[in-house]
Design a protein around this motif. Structure first.
Motif, PDB file in Angstrom:
ATOM      1  N   PRO A  97     -50.500 -23.391   7.959  1.00 25.39           N
ATOM      2  CA  PRO A  97     -50.587 -22.271   7.010  1.00 25.39           C
ATOM      3  C   PRO A  97     -51.065 -20.946   7.612  1.00 25.39           C
ATOM      4  O   PRO A  97     -50.802 -19.877   7.038  1.00 25.39           O
ATOM      5  CB  PRO A  97     -51.595 -22.776   5.968  1.00 25.39           C
ATOM      6  CG  PRO A  97     -51.615 -24.255   6.128  1.00 25.39           C
ATOM      7  CD  PRO A  97     -51.326 -24.528   7.559  1.00 25.39           C
ATOM      8  N   GLU A  98     -51.748 -20.998   8.755  1.00 25.42           N
ATOM      9  CA  GLU A  98     -52.262 -19.753   9.351  1.00 25.42           C
ATOM     10  C   GLU A  98     -51.161 -18.853   9.902  1.00 25.42           C
ATOM     11  O   GLU A  98     -51.389 -17.670  10.168  1.00 25.42           O
ATOM     12  CB  GLU A  98     -53.233 -20.048  10.506  1.00 25.42           C
ATOM     13  CG  GLU A  98     -54.458 -20.852  10.096  1.00 25.42           C
ATOM     14  CD  GLU A  98     -54.281 -22.344  10.358  1.00 25.42           C
ATOM     15  OE1 GLU A  98     -55.183 -22.919  10.981  1.00 25.42           O
ATOM     16  OE2 GLU A  98     -53.248 -22.914   9.958  1.00 25.42           O
ATOM     17  N   ALA A 116     -52.017 -12.164  18.016  1.00 24.05           N
ATOM     18  CA  ALA A 116     -53.329 -12.167  17.353  1.00 24.05           C
ATOM     19  C   ALA A 116     -53.216 -12.177  15.829  1.00 24.05           C
ATOM     20  O   ALA A 116     -54.134 -12.609  15.137  1.00 24.05           O
ATOM     21  CB  ALA A 116     -54.131 -10.949  17.804  1.00 24.05           C
ATOM     22  N   SER A 117     -52.085 -11.713  15.312  1.00 23.34           N
ATOM     23  CA  SER A 117     -51.918 -11.669  13.860  1.00 23.34           C
ATOM     24  C   SER A 117     -51.388 -12.986  13.290  1.00 23.34           C
ATOM     25  O   SER A 117     -51.243 -13.128  12.078  1.00 23.34           O
ATOM     26  CB  SER A 117     -50.959 -10.539  13.478  1.00 23.34           C
ATOM     27  OG  SER A 117     -49.628 -10.846  13.889  1.00 23.34           O
ATOM     28  N   SER A 177     -57.878 -28.390  15.741  1.00 22.42           N
ATOM     29  CA  SER A 177     -57.138 -28.121  16.977  1.00 22.42           C
ATOM     30  C   SER A 177     -56.650 -26.678  16.995  1.00 22.42           C
ATOM     31  O   SER A 177     -56.542 -26.029  15.950  1.00 22.42           O
ATOM     32  CB  SER A 177     -55.936 -29.063  17.094  1.00 22.42           C
ATOM     33  OG  SER A 177     -56.361 -30.412  17.113  1.00 22.42           O
ATOM     34  N   GLY A 178     -56.346 -26.189  18.180  1.00 23.66           N
ATOM     35  CA  GLY A 178     -55.886 -24.811  18.328  1.00 23.66           C
ATOM     36  C   GLY A 178     -54.530 -24.584  17.678  1.00 23.66           C
ATOM     37  O   GLY A 178     -53.738 -25.519  17.494  1.00 23.66           O
ATOM     38  N   LEU A 179     -54.247 -23.325  17.343  1.00 26.13           N
ATOM     39  CA  LEU A 179     -52.999 -22.951  16.683  1.00 26.13           C
ATOM     40  C   LEU A 179     -51.788 -23.310  17.544  1.00 26.13           C
ATOM     41  O   LEU A 179     -50.798 -23.867  17.055  1.00 26.13           O
ATOM     42  CB  LEU A 179     -53.021 -21.445  16.390  1.00 26.13           C
ATOM     43  CG  LEU A 179     -52.039 -20.920  15.341  1.00 26.13           C
ATOM     44  CD1 LEU A 179     -52.214 -21.641  14.015  1.00 26.13           C
ATOM     45  CD2 LEU A 179     -52.206 -19.420  15.173  1.00 26.13           C
TER      46      LEU A 179
END
Length: 202
Positions: free
Chosen positions: A173-174, A138-139, A106-108
Protein backbone atom coordinates in the motif's frame (compact mmCIF):
# COMPACT_ATOMS: atom_id res chain seq x y z
CA UNK A 1 11.57 -34.86 6.97
CA UNK A 2 9.20 -35.70 4.08
CA UNK A 3 5.93 -37.59 4.41
CA UNK A 4 5.34 -39.69 1.29
CA UNK A 5 1.84 -41.17 1.36
CA UNK A 6 1.16 -44.81 0.54
CA UNK A 7 -0.68 -43.73 -2.62
CA UNK A 8 2.30 -41.65 -3.75
CA UNK A 9 4.67 -44.55 -3.12
CA UNK A 10 2.50 -46.86 -5.20
CA UNK A 11 2.40 -44.25 -7.97
CA UNK A 12 6.21 -43.96 -7.96
CA UNK A 13 6.55 -47.73 -7.97
CA UNK A 14 4.29 -47.96 -11.06
CA UNK A 15 6.36 -45.34 -12.87
CA UNK A 16 9.62 -47.08 -11.99
CA UNK A 17 8.31 -50.47 -13.17
CA UNK A 18 7.62 -48.90 -16.57
CA UNK A 19 11.24 -47.80 -16.96
CA UNK A 20 12.52 -51.36 -17.39
CA UNK A 21 15.76 -50.75 -15.55
CA UNK A 22 16.81 -52.39 -12.28
CA UNK A 23 18.09 -50.22 -9.48
CA UNK A 24 16.37 -47.05 -10.66
CA UNK A 25 15.06 -44.68 -8.02
CA UNK A 26 13.41 -41.28 -7.65
CA UNK A 27 15.24 -38.06 -6.77
CA UNK A 28 13.70 -34.79 -5.59
CA UNK A 29 15.41 -31.43 -5.65
CA UNK A 30 14.42 -27.80 -5.16
CA UNK A 31 15.26 -25.23 -7.81
CA UNK A 32 15.82 -21.59 -6.77
CA UNK A 33 15.18 -22.36 -3.07
CA UNK A 34 14.40 -19.48 -0.75
CA UNK A 35 12.93 -17.36 -3.55
CA UNK A 36 9.42 -16.73 -4.85
CA UNK A 37 10.32 -18.80 -7.93
CA UNK A 38 11.26 -21.93 -5.92
CA UNK A 39 9.94 -25.19 -7.31
CA UNK A 40 10.22 -28.94 -6.74
CA UNK A 41 11.62 -31.20 -9.46
CA UNK A 42 11.34 -34.98 -9.55
CA UNK A 43 13.48 -37.20 -11.77
CA UNK A 44 14.37 -40.83 -12.31
CA UNK A 45 17.93 -41.64 -11.38
CA UNK A 46 20.27 -44.61 -11.53
CA UNK A 47 22.95 -45.40 -8.90
CA UNK A 48 25.61 -43.72 -11.07
CA UNK A 49 23.59 -40.47 -11.06
CA UNK A 50 23.77 -40.06 -7.28
CA UNK A 51 26.28 -37.54 -6.00
CA UNK A 52 26.58 -39.11 -2.56
CA UNK A 53 25.18 -36.23 -0.52
CA UNK A 54 21.55 -37.21 -0.89
CA UNK A 55 19.18 -38.08 1.94
CA UNK A 56 17.59 -41.46 1.24
CA UNK A 57 14.09 -42.51 2.25
CA UNK A 58 13.42 -46.24 1.96
CA UNK A 59 10.00 -46.77 0.43
CA UNK A 60 8.14 -49.96 -0.44
CA UNK A 61 10.09 -51.42 -3.36
CA UNK A 62 12.32 -48.44 -4.16
CA UNK A 63 14.50 -45.68 -2.72
CA UNK A 64 13.50 -42.02 -2.74
CA UNK A 65 16.43 -39.59 -2.68
CA UNK A 66 16.40 -35.95 -1.62
CA UNK A 67 19.14 -33.73 -3.00
CA UNK A 68 21.45 -32.86 -0.10
CA UNK A 69 21.37 -29.10 -0.66
CA UNK A 70 17.57 -29.15 -1.01
CA UNK A 71 16.90 -31.09 2.20
CA UNK A 72 16.57 -28.11 4.55
CA UNK A 73 13.98 -26.49 2.28
CA UNK A 74 11.84 -29.64 2.33
CA UNK A 75 11.36 -29.91 6.09
CA UNK A 76 7.70 -30.74 6.73
CA UNK A 77 6.96 -31.44 3.05
CA UNK A 78 4.29 -33.93 2.01
CA UNK A 79 3.85 -35.90 -1.22
CA UNK A 80 0.51 -37.45 -2.08
CA UNK A 81 -1.18 -38.90 -5.16
CA UNK A 82 -4.81 -37.89 -5.50
CA UNK A 83 -6.96 -39.89 -7.89
CA UNK A 84 -9.44 -38.18 -10.17
CA UNK A 85 -11.50 -38.86 -13.31
CA UNK A 86 -8.46 -38.61 -15.60
CA UNK A 87 -6.26 -40.86 -13.49
CA UNK A 88 -4.68 -38.78 -10.77
CA UNK A 89 -2.35 -35.99 -9.79
CA UNK A 90 0.81 -35.94 -7.74
CA UNK A 91 0.80 -33.16 -5.18
CA UNK A 92 3.94 -31.93 -3.45
CA UNK A 93 3.41 -29.47 -0.62
CA UNK A 94 6.60 -27.91 0.64
CA UNK A 95 5.74 -24.88 2.79
CA UNK A 96 9.33 -23.79 3.38
CA UNK A 97 10.86 -23.84 -0.13
CA UNK A 98 10.17 -20.16 -0.87
CA UNK A 99 11.57 -18.98 2.42
CA UNK A 100 9.67 -16.43 4.45
CA UNK A 101 7.29 -14.03 2.73
CA UNK A 102 8.50 -10.49 3.50
CA UNK A 103 6.40 -9.01 6.29
CA UNK A 104 5.31 -5.42 6.90
CA UNK A 105 8.59 -4.81 8.73
CA UNK A 106 10.62 -5.69 5.60
CA UNK A 107 11.95 -2.98 3.32
CA UNK A 108 9.86 -1.57 0.46
CA UNK A 109 12.26 -2.86 -2.20
CA UNK A 110 12.23 -6.39 -0.76
CA UNK A 111 8.42 -6.51 -0.67
CA UNK A 112 8.01 -5.11 -4.20
CA UNK A 113 10.55 -7.57 -5.60
CA UNK A 114 8.75 -10.45 -3.89
CA UNK A 115 5.39 -9.49 -5.47
CA UNK A 116 7.04 -9.16 -8.89
CA UNK A 117 8.72 -12.58 -8.59
CA UNK A 118 5.87 -14.45 -6.90
CA UNK A 119 2.79 -13.09 -8.64
CA UNK A 120 3.45 -10.81 -11.60
CA UNK A 121 6.35 -12.39 -13.52
CA UNK A 122 4.84 -15.92 -13.52
CA UNK A 123 1.79 -14.47 -15.31
CA UNK A 124 3.84 -12.35 -17.72
CA UNK A 125 5.95 -15.43 -18.51
CA UNK A 126 2.94 -16.99 -20.29
CA UNK A 127 3.39 -14.24 -22.90
CA UNK A 128 7.17 -14.55 -22.87
CA UNK A 129 7.48 -11.33 -20.86
CA UNK A 130 8.98 -10.17 -17.60
CA UNK A 131 9.32 -7.03 -15.54
CA UNK A 132 12.28 -5.83 -13.46
CA UNK A 133 12.40 -3.30 -10.63
CA UNK A 134 14.76 -0.42 -11.44
CA UNK A 135 14.19 1.84 -8.44
CA UNK A 136 11.74 3.19 -5.90
CA UNK A 137 12.08 6.93 -5.31
CA UNK A 138 11.62 8.79 -2.03
CA UNK A 139 7.96 9.49 -2.78
CA UNK A 140 7.17 5.77 -3.17
CA UNK A 141 6.98 5.76 -6.98
CA UNK A 142 8.10 2.45 -8.51
CA UNK A 143 10.10 2.47 -11.76
CA UNK A 144 9.91 -0.74 -13.79
CA UNK A 145 11.46 -2.09 -16.96
CA UNK A 146 9.63 -4.58 -19.19
CA UNK A 147 11.45 -7.22 -21.19
CA UNK A 148 10.84 -10.21 -23.45
CA UNK A 149 7.37 -10.30 -25.00
CA UNK A 150 6.38 -7.16 -23.05
CA UNK A 151 9.16 -5.11 -24.69
CA UNK A 152 7.43 -3.08 -27.41
CA UNK A 153 4.08 -4.77 -26.81
CA UNK A 154 1.08 -2.71 -27.92
CA UNK A 155 -0.82 -3.73 -24.77
CA UNK A 156 1.89 -2.91 -22.25
CA UNK A 157 0.05 0.20 -20.98
CA UNK A 158 -3.00 -1.93 -20.19
CA UNK A 159 -0.82 -4.59 -18.56
CA UNK A 160 0.93 -1.91 -16.48
CA UNK A 161 -2.23 -0.14 -15.28
CA UNK A 162 -4.74 -3.00 -14.94
CA UNK A 163 -2.33 -5.74 -13.93
CA UNK A 164 1.06 -4.75 -12.57
CA UNK A 165 0.14 -1.49 -10.84
CA UNK A 166 -3.14 -2.83 -9.45
CA UNK A 167 -1.42 -5.90 -7.97
CA UNK A 168 1.54 -3.96 -6.54
CA UNK A 169 -0.62 -1.31 -4.90
CA UNK A 170 -2.89 -3.95 -3.36
CA UNK A 171 0.04 -5.90 -1.92
CA UNK A 172 2.26 -2.93 -0.98
CA UNK A 173 0.00 0.00 0.00
CA UNK A 174 2.90 2.45 0.48
CA UNK A 175 3.44 2.62 -3.30
CA UNK A 176 2.29 5.97 -4.70
CA UNK A 177 2.77 5.31 -8.43
CA UNK A 178 4.05 2.70 -10.88
CA UNK A 179 5.92 3.90 -13.98
CA UNK A 180 7.35 2.18 -17.04
CA UNK A 181 10.92 3.19 -17.96
CA UNK A 182 11.15 0.86 -20.98
CA UNK A 183 11.98 2.16 -24.46
CA UNK A 184 9.29 0.16 -26.24
CA UNK A 185 10.34 1.38 -29.70
CA UNK A 186 13.21 -1.10 -29.57
CA UNK A 187 11.20 -4.25 -28.78
CA UNK A 188 12.23 -7.16 -31.01
CA UNK A 189 9.52 -9.75 -30.28
CA UNK A 190 6.47 -8.04 -28.74
CA UNK A 191 3.58 -10.33 -27.84
CA UNK A 192 1.08 -7.89 -29.37
CA UNK A 193 2.55 -5.68 -32.10
CA UNK A 194 -0.59 -3.53 -32.34
CA UNK A 195 -3.08 -2.23 -29.80
CA UNK A 196 -5.51 -5.11 -30.35
CA UNK A 197 -5.49 -7.93 -27.86
CA UNK A 198 -5.55 -8.48 -24.17
CA UNK A 199 -3.41 -7.58 -21.26
CA UNK A 200 -0.85 -10.25 -20.34
CA UNK A 201 -2.33 -10.15 -16.84
CA UNK A 202 -5.94 -10.17 -18.02
Amino acid sequence: MIDISERAQQHFLRLLSQQGSDGMSIRLRVTQPGTAAANCELEFCEPADLAGGEWTIECTGFDFHVDGESARWLEGATIDFETNATGGQLNIRAPKIKGDVPGAESGLIERVRYVLDAEINPQLASHGGRVTLLEIDASGAVLLQFGGGCHGCGMVDVTLKQGVEKTLRERVPEITAVRDATDHAGGEKPYYSKTEGKSALG
